[in-house]
Scaffold this motif. Structure first.
Motif, short mmCIF file in Angstrom:
data_model
loop_
_atom_site.label_atom_id
_atom_site.label_comp_id
_atom_site.label_asym_id
_atom_site.label_seq_id
_atom_site.Cartn_x
_atom_site.Cartn_y
_atom_site.Cartn_z
N LEU A 109 7.01 -3.65 -2.59
CA LEU A 109 6.34 -4.95 -2.63
C LEU A 109 4.82 -4.84 -2.49
CD1 LEU A 109 8.71 -7.05 -0.31
CD2 LEU A 109 8.72 -6.93 -2.81
N VAL A 110 4.32 -3.78 -1.86
CA VAL A 110 2.90 -3.71 -1.51
C VAL A 110 2.00 -3.55 -2.73
CG1 VAL A 110 3.41 -2.80 0.78
CG2 VAL A 110 2.91 -1.22 -1.09
N ASP A 149 5.72 3.95 9.74
CA ASP A 149 6.13 3.06 8.65
C ASP A 149 4.93 2.27 8.12
OD1 ASP A 149 8.81 3.80 9.08
OD2 ASP A 149 9.04 2.26 10.61
N ILE A 150 4.15 1.74 9.03
CA ILE A 150 3.00 0.91 8.65
C ILE A 150 1.98 1.71 7.87
CG2 ILE A 150 1.09 -0.47 9.57
CD1 ILE A 150 2.99 -1.09 11.98
N ASN A 151 1.70 2.94 8.30
CA ASN A 151 0.74 3.78 7.59
C ASN A 151 1.20 4.11 6.19
OD1 ASN A 151 -0.88 3.79 9.88
ND2 ASN A 151 -0.10 5.76 10.64
N THR A 152 2.52 4.16 6.00
CA THR A 152 3.05 4.49 4.69
C THR A 152 2.71 3.44 3.64
OG1 THR A 152 4.90 5.58 5.82
CG2 THR A 152 5.16 5.19 3.46
N PHE A 153 2.47 2.20 4.07
CA PHE A 153 2.11 1.15 3.11
C PHE A 153 0.91 1.54 2.26
CE2 PHE A 153 3.98 -2.19 6.19
CZ PHE A 153 5.20 -2.16 5.52
N PRO A 187 -0.91 6.84 -1.21
CA PRO A 187 -1.34 6.70 -2.62
C PRO A 187 -0.22 6.38 -3.59
CG PRO A 187 -2.38 8.59 -1.59
CD PRO A 187 -1.37 8.10 -0.61
N GLN A 188 0.97 6.92 -3.36
CA GLN A 188 2.05 6.73 -4.34
C GLN A 188 2.52 5.27 -4.44
OE1 GLN A 188 2.24 8.51 -1.56
NE2 GLN A 188 4.28 8.51 -0.61
N TRP A 189 2.22 4.44 -3.43
CA TRP A 189 2.69 3.06 -3.46
C TRP A 189 1.64 2.10 -4.02
CZ3 TRP A 189 7.57 3.01 -3.37
CH2 TRP A 189 8.30 3.94 -2.61
N THR A 248 -9.17 1.66 1.76
CA THR A 248 -8.06 0.97 1.12
C THR A 248 -8.51 -0.40 0.62
OG1 THR A 248 -7.32 -0.13 3.15
CG2 THR A 248 -6.49 2.10 2.74
N THR A 249 -7.59 -1.12 0.03
CA THR A 249 -7.89 -2.49 -0.43
C THR A 249 -7.88 -3.49 0.71
OG1 THR A 249 -5.53 -2.85 -0.88
CG2 THR A 249 -6.89 -2.04 -2.71
#
Length: 498
Positions: free
Chosen positions: A359-360, A377-381, A384-386, A418-419
């Motif tokens: 979703l991100v 988990d939060i850092n994974t958002f 780069p691959q997502w 990041t954005t």
């Protein structure tokens, strides 16, 4: 909109006094711009010969977005233009009257006098905005204000009758005691062009009784449908369930719906016409709703197939709407059009990450407060691959989140480029982050409003304006907007401070 009545009493307006009615397309004929007919030669300056559409564009930049503090004169620039010439006087009136703002009752009294004496002015009104309204001030007591009769249910009804082309009626809790059955009937039954109605926070007994009387399923006066497209009953906590049973099935053109903290039921939601095209929806803190039924509504009802904004914010300590199973059913099937999602208080854990991560890349706002996610988990958002597109992230109340974790854990959020522009945290975590030199070094600053606190990225080239925000540039608004423009007044408090 605050003005002195004498500013608008010039006889130059009297060249046009007939009431204008809306055409089949919902437009109203603008009065012609006057010129001196004593001589065939047109002696107007070149600027005075511009089309009225150009004047509208120019004068729109002179409209104050919010009234000045206190009781100072408002619309000063537009008032000056009024006095420049007879042509500009006529051209400016529409700009002033189309969006009428009432911060105090005397302003409304002067407005009502003008549209009563000059009916064509009432035909110009498109918005009646009470979002800044307060009955407190000028050293008057509540009883004194009542005795003055500037703004009452009677005068409000009279004003609605004089504004037949009204598109937006923006009210709030301070106006609640002045809304009775006659006001609601005039508003919902007699205004064919009405598009937006907002009663944010209204819960007065008179308001409740009026809605119960008018919006009753067995009321013979109820029409088959209402023209309203955007409806907000945000925090109208006292309205009976019968109100929603009566009003929701009669909204075939609905696009924006805010029922936060109301007594709406599952069956009332399902009664929304299939012809509705809801893009903005808030069902926050509705204790009568059941999670599995809400998920069924969101996945199966044709009116919500094009959602852009969905707010399911709940206080988990009082009532948790979405169970872990509900979350599993909902996340993979959310509309592709969704850009803002609030799941604060839902039963979300690390097991749901495979459904959250996809979703991100399309969401710009994501609220996951009071969930059971780990910092990893939060850092994974933002891996780069997502390809994260998140601008706003709410992590309030997550036990794993701390100032050190936000800075120094593996793949920590704050040091990354990041954005992300706004990170909402508990006041304790925001204060803790602000004390760290690394926070400022990474370009983050502390902000707070009411009960909410944020870390905001500085030196960003994105001003935050988006079409789905309807003119606002702020992130994390929990109130569905019913009008175009920046959020202010009591609407800002309910949307950004609570």
């Amino acid at each position: 909109m605050g003005f002195h009545a004498k500013e608008f009493s010039y006889t130059s307006w009297e060249y046009e006094t007939q009431t204008k009615t809306a055409s089949a397309t919902g437009t109203v004929e603008r009065p012609p711009l006057p010129h001196d007919e004593s001589d065939n030669a047109d002696t107007r300056a070149p600027f005075e010969k511009l089309p009225v559409e150009i004047y509208d564009q120019i004068f729109s930049y002179l409209i104050p977005q919010e009234p000045q503090s206190g009781y100072k004169r408002r619309n000063g620039d537009l008032s000056a233009v009024l006095k420049a010439s007879r042509t500009l006087y006529a051209a400016t009136l529409f700009t002033i009257f189309q969006n009428a703002m009432f911060p105090h009752s005397p302003v409304y009294s002067k407005f009502l006098e003008q549209i009563t004496n000059h009916p064509v002015l009432g035909g110009m009104v498109r918005r009646m905005d009470f979002s800044q309204y307060t009955s407190v001030g000028l050293g008057r007591t509540g009883r004194m204000n009542m005795e003055m009769q500037n703004l009452t249910a009677k005068t409000l009804t009279k004003g609605l009758r004089a504004t037949g082309n009204l598109r937006e009626f923006l009210a709030q809790e301070a106006l609640g005691p002045d809304i009775d059955a006659s006001v609601l009937e005039e508003l919902f039954f007699t205004l064919p062009l009405l598009e937006a109605v907002d009663f944010c926070g209204a819960s007065a007994s008179r308001f409740k009784e009026a809605f119960t009387e008018v919006m009753h399923p067995w009321n013979p006066k109820l029409p088959e449908s209402f023209p309203v497209q955007r409806l907000s009953l945000h925090e109208c906590t006292t309205l009976a369930t019968s109100v929603f049973t009566a009003i929701l099935p009669r909204l075939p053109n609905l696009t924006h719906l805010d029922l936060s903290h109301t007594q709406v039921t599952d069956s009332a939601l399902m009664s929304i016409p299939a012809t509705a095209n809801i893009t903005h929806l808030s069902l926050s803190k509705c204790a009568r709703l059941k999670g599995e039924n809400v998920v069924t509504f969101l996945l199966e009802h044709p009116a919500v197939r094009n959602l852009k904004v969905l707010n399911l914010h709940y206080d988990a300590s009082r009532y948790r709407l979405l169970s872990a199973v509900d979350v599993e059913d909902l996340l993979p099937n959310l509309p592709k059009s969704l850009v803002s999602l609030n799941l604060t208080g839902a039963s979300i854990s690390s097991e749901h990450m495979p459904m959250l991560l996809p979703l991100v890349s399309r969401l710009e706002e994501l609220s996951l407060g009071h969930t059971e996610l780990a910092m990893e988990d939060i850092n994974t958002f933002f891996a780069p691959q997502w390809k994260s597109n998140l601008r706003y992230l709410d992590l309030t109340g997550i036990s794993a989140v701390s100032p050190n974790a936000l800075h120094f854990s593996t793949g920590a959020i704050l040091p990354q480029d990041t954005t992300l522009q706004v990170l909402e945290l508990s006041e304790k975590n925001v204060t803790g982050c602000a004390k760290l030199h690394a926070t400022k070094a990474c370009g983050w600053s502390e902000q707070s409003y009411g009960r909410r606190s944020w870390l905001v990225k500085s030196n960003t080239h994105d001003d935050g304006e988006r079409p789905w925000k309807m003119g606002s540039k702020k992130w994390g608004n929990r109130k569905i907007p019913c009008n175009f423009g920046e959020v202010g007044g009591i609407y800002a408090y309910y949307g950004l401070a609570k």
